[in-house]
Design a protein around this motif. Structure first.
Motif, mmCIF file in Angstrom:
data_model
loop_
_atom_site.group_PDB
_atom_site.id
_atom_site.type_symbol
_atom_site.label_atom_id
_atom_site.label_comp_id
_atom_site.label_asym_id
_atom_site.label_seq_id
_atom_site.Cartn_x
_atom_site.Cartn_y
_atom_site.Cartn_z
ATOM 1 N N SER A 41 1.240 -1.083 -0.057
ATOM 2 C CA SER A 41 -0.026 0.424 0.184
ATOM 3 C C SER A 41 0.806 1.446 0.050
ATOM 4 N N SER A 43 -0.238 4.405 1.243
ATOM 5 C CA SER A 43 -0.557 5.563 2.086
ATOM 6 C C SER A 43 -0.944 4.130 3.392
ATOM 7 N N GLU A 44 -1.272 2.906 3.236
ATOM 8 C CA GLU A 44 -1.471 2.340 4.768
ATOM 9 C C GLU A 44 -0.004 1.521 5.519
ATOM 10 N N SER A 46 1.479 -1.100 7.326
ATOM 11 C CA SER A 46 1.335 -2.974 7.169
ATOM 12 C C SER A 46 1.762 -2.929 8.947
ATOM 13 N N SER A 64 -1.908 -6.640 8.460
ATOM 14 C CA SER A 64 -3.198 -5.602 7.231
ATOM 15 C C SER A 64 -3.391 -6.342 6.350
ATOM 16 N N ARG A 65 -4.673 -5.492 5.572
ATOM 17 C CA ARG A 65 -4.909 -5.775 4.314
ATOM 18 C C ARG A 65 -5.265 -7.327 4.490
ATOM 19 N N HIS A 70 -8.697 -2.001 3.706
ATOM 20 C CA HIS A 70 -8.102 -0.965 4.668
ATOM 21 C C HIS A 70 -8.375 -1.592 6.053
ATOM 22 N N HIS A 72 -7.159 -3.953 9.758
ATOM 23 C CA HIS A 72 -5.938 -3.716 10.059
ATOM 24 C C HIS A 72 -5.975 -4.571 11.162
ATOM 25 N N CYS A 100 -4.130 1.446 16.199
ATOM 26 C CA CYS A 100 -5.367 3.466 16.358
ATOM 27 C C CYS A 100 -6.009 3.135 16.883
ATOM 28 N N ASN A 158 7.248 -0.918 6.516
ATOM 29 C CA ASN A 158 6.862 0.026 6.121
ATOM 30 C C ASN A 158 7.997 1.548 6.309
#
Length: 162
Positions: A41, A43-44, A46, A64-65, A70, A72, A100, A158
């Protein structure tokens, strides 16, 4: 390591309360490895997450994903368990990154999901100062431990965002 191949008691029992054991590091290493399985991703972040019962039995894992663009890691792992699973009250959630903190777009934050699940303890590799996910969890009486020696492993998938 294939992130889906695992022994349910591969790493041992989580530590008691705010004390850590070798098993805590081993489970957190599994969570960090899981993060590398996250689809790319731009923008997201991991992340990986593993929920472990007090006796050291792995209850669920996710990244993630894993089940949507989207989703988590913590959300995915907790969704694999029944909300009334009695083992959650004594469980530890291992997460490569801090859960988050913000609810949004009809979704509950991972911090809220952890609190609602009744997990007693969360171990993370890296707290992010710009968020307050672990603070919200601690405010609910959940023990949060950071094992910063795993921060590089958590940051690695990331690097394009951090």
């Amino acid at each position: 390591m294939n992130v889906n191949d695992h022994s349910p008691v591969a790493c041992g029992r989580p530590g008691p309360g705010d004390r850590t054991t070798v098993a805590d590091g081993a489970w957190l290493a599994v969570a960090c490895q899981l993060a590398t399985a996250s689809p790319p991703s731009e923008s997201e972040l991991s992340a990986g997450a593993v929920v472990v019962a007090d006796d050291g039995t792995e209850l669920a894992r996710s990244y993630s994903r894993e089940s949507g663009a989207h989703h988590h890691a913590e959300e995915g792992a907790l969704a694999k368990l029944r909300p009334d699973d009695p083992r959650l009250a004594a469980a530890t959630l291992y997460a490569s990154l801090e859960p988050c903190a913000e609810d949004g777009s009809g979704r509950r934050s991972c911090a809220r999901l952890v609190r609602e699940a009744g997990v007693r303890r969360v171990v993370v590799a890296r707290r992010r100062p710009e968020t307050s996910g672990t603070g919200r969890i601690e405010d609910a009486g959940v023990t949060v431990i950071e094992l910063s020696e795993y921060a590089d492993a958590a940051r690695s998938p990331n690097s394009h965002l951090m």
